[in-house]
Design an enzyme around this catalytic site. Sequence first.
Site, PDB file in Angstrom:
ATOM      1  N   ASN A   1      37.732 148.613  70.803  1.00 26.37           N
ATOM      2  CA  ASN A   1      36.384 149.070  70.212  1.00 26.37           C
ATOM      3  C   ASN A   1      35.355 147.733  70.100  1.00 26.37           C
ATOM      4  O   ASN A   1      34.141 147.876  69.959  1.00 26.37           O
ATOM      5  CB  ASN A   1      36.362 149.797  69.079  1.00 26.37           C
TER       6      ASN A   1
ATOM      7  N   CYS B   1      33.049 149.139  60.454  1.00 21.53           N
ATOM      8  CA  CYS B   1      33.920 149.480  59.321  1.00 21.53           C
ATOM      9  C   CYS B   1      34.476 148.045  58.759  1.00 21.53           C
ATOM     10  O   CYS B   1      34.715 147.986  57.747  1.00 21.53           O
ATOM     11  CB  CYS B   1      34.884 150.386  59.423  1.00 21.53           C
TER      12      CYS B   1
ATOM     13  N   GLN C   1      37.484 155.121  71.627  1.00 22.78           N
ATOM     14  CA  GLN C   1      36.363 154.722  72.456  1.00 22.78           C
ATOM     15  C   GLN C   1      36.317 155.113  73.677  1.00 22.78           C
ATOM     16  O   GLN C   1      35.253 154.951  74.523  1.00 22.78           O
ATOM     17  CB  GLN C   1      36.535 153.181  72.428  1.00 22.78           C
TER      18      GLN C   1
ATOM     19  N   GLY D   1      39.306 160.253  63.860  1.00 18.83           N
ATOM     20  CA  GLY D   1      40.396 159.274  64.384  1.00 18.83           C
ATOM     21  C   GLY D   1      41.043 158.713  63.621  1.00 18.83           C
ATOM     22  O   GLY D   1      42.547 158.592  63.850  1.00 18.83           O
TER      23      GLY D   1
ATOM     24  N   SER E   1      38.123 161.120  68.833  1.00 20.32           N
ATOM     25  CA  SER E   1      37.070 161.360  67.629  1.00 20.32           C
ATOM     26  C   SER E   1      35.602 161.817  68.069  1.00 20.32           C
ATOM     27  O   SER E   1      35.121 161.312  69.149  1.00 20.32           O
ATOM     28  CB  SER E   1      36.769 160.076  66.729  1.00 20.32           C
TER      29      SER E   1
HETATM   30  C1  PLP Z   1      39.222 152.478  68.472  1.00 12.99           C
HETATM   31  C2  PLP Z   1      39.024 153.430  67.095  1.00 12.99           C
HETATM   32  N1  PLP Z   1      39.979 154.035  66.294  1.00 12.99           N
HETATM   33  C3  PLP Z   1      39.818 154.913  65.355  1.00 12.99           C
HETATM   34  C4  PLP Z   1      38.649 154.981  64.881  1.00 12.99           C
HETATM   35  C5  PLP Z   1      38.347 155.895  63.529  1.00 12.99           C
HETATM   36  O1  PLP Z   1      37.795 157.218  63.931  1.00 12.99           O
HETATM   37  P1  PLP Z   1      37.015 157.796  62.798  1.00 12.99           P
HETATM   38  O2  PLP Z   1      35.823 157.047  62.428  1.00 12.99           O
HETATM   39  O3  PLP Z   1      36.968 159.291  63.349  1.00 12.99           O
HETATM   40  O4  PLP Z   1      38.041 158.045  61.557  1.00 12.99           O
HETATM   41  C6  PLP Z   1      37.419 154.077  65.526  1.00 12.99           C
HETATM   42  C7  PLP Z   1      36.338 154.338  64.867  1.00 12.99           C
HETATM   43  O5  PLP Z   1      35.445 153.412  64.390  1.00 12.99           O
HETATM   44  C8  PLP Z   1      37.611 153.444  66.593  1.00 12.99           C
HETATM   45  O6  PLP Z   1      36.868 152.814  67.146  1.00 12.99           O
END
Ligand code: PLP
Length: 365
Positions: free
Chosen positions: A140, A314, A168, A69, A188
Amino acid sequence: MIYLDHAATTPTDERVVEAMAKCMRENWRNPSAAYAGAGAARKALRQARQSVAALIGATPQEIRFTSGGTEANNQALLAARGGHAVVSAIEHASVLNAAKALCGAVSLVSPEANGRVCPEAVARALRPDTRLIALQLANNETGVIQPVAEIAALARERRVMLHCDAVQAAGHIPVDVKALGVDLLTLSGHKLYGPRGVGALYIRQGADVPPLIHGGGQELGQRAGTENLPAIAGLGVAADIAMADMAREAARERTLLAAFVGEIARRIPGASLLGEAAPRLPGVVALLMPRLTSEQAIAALDMKGVEVSGGAACASREQAVSHVYRAMGLAEVDAARVIRVSIGRKTTENDLRLAAEIMEEVYRE
Ligand SMILES: Cc1ncc(COP(=O)(O)O)c(C=O)c1O
């Protein structure tokens, strides 16, 4: 352990693991090779592309596989490189920080108190030189679903591109890129029971986005690098499973979570649900809790066998207070007390009954 953090990552489905292992054993040839033996690898790639396209109502030619993602969101923001972008203030860091790094100017739009971004606020932020609007499909940290179709219509009227981070949402609620009217959309693998390190960017036919990764001509020249076929095949299988199971699983999760939220409100006076009146994902809730900071609560719950988070996984190790809860207008002290509970396919009624009991214990102590 009772795992209630599916918004951070989902456990990989066994059928996905099998498909990936089979792909590594049998389809290890480079899909770009000219000999007949590489045909099976090409076929697996084609199949996965079809599955991912079907999950979001796209054509296979509109799907580019990425490393996740984060990469897809970074590439999407390249559409506004050096120009002006309107970005919701509650986007994931991979959108917010890509916008800051790549765009010439960024206007952030805060949501209303219920966690929803208002189309009028986006309209007010548009400038004559705006190139792109970035708005997620579902948040998220709260699970609140955003009015993407309405804002995409506005974007079309003003001839501005719209990028939608559906990480999400994809695999959990129906996503149809044509009905939404978006130009770009991210998903993702690891948020829909697939592998991590793989994702996809939908690029509407005719939409112009430069590549982020330069090299060979893979992914129709828009994403170089030998394809990560096992992960891509795993994502394809995860997409098939999600589609087959979505309506039933969403209804199950919605019922379970509503009962859980009711239990928490009954057992822990002062607890409340964020974005209660807004449309939300079936499996994610953010609870504003009394007394304990989310950091204290997460540690105490972990000791008693319950895994939850206080917002984006994260971000949780770096910053105490989530930018999402702040943007919703929560006072600093409240924003620091939010617990995110996100359930999944394996979560049972019993898990949630036990989790509610343990939460009551922790907050009473
Ligand atoms: C809303 C959202 N966008 C993007 C990401 C990032 O995706 P990836 O972990 O595959 O890089 C996340 C992951 O935590 C997410 O929750």
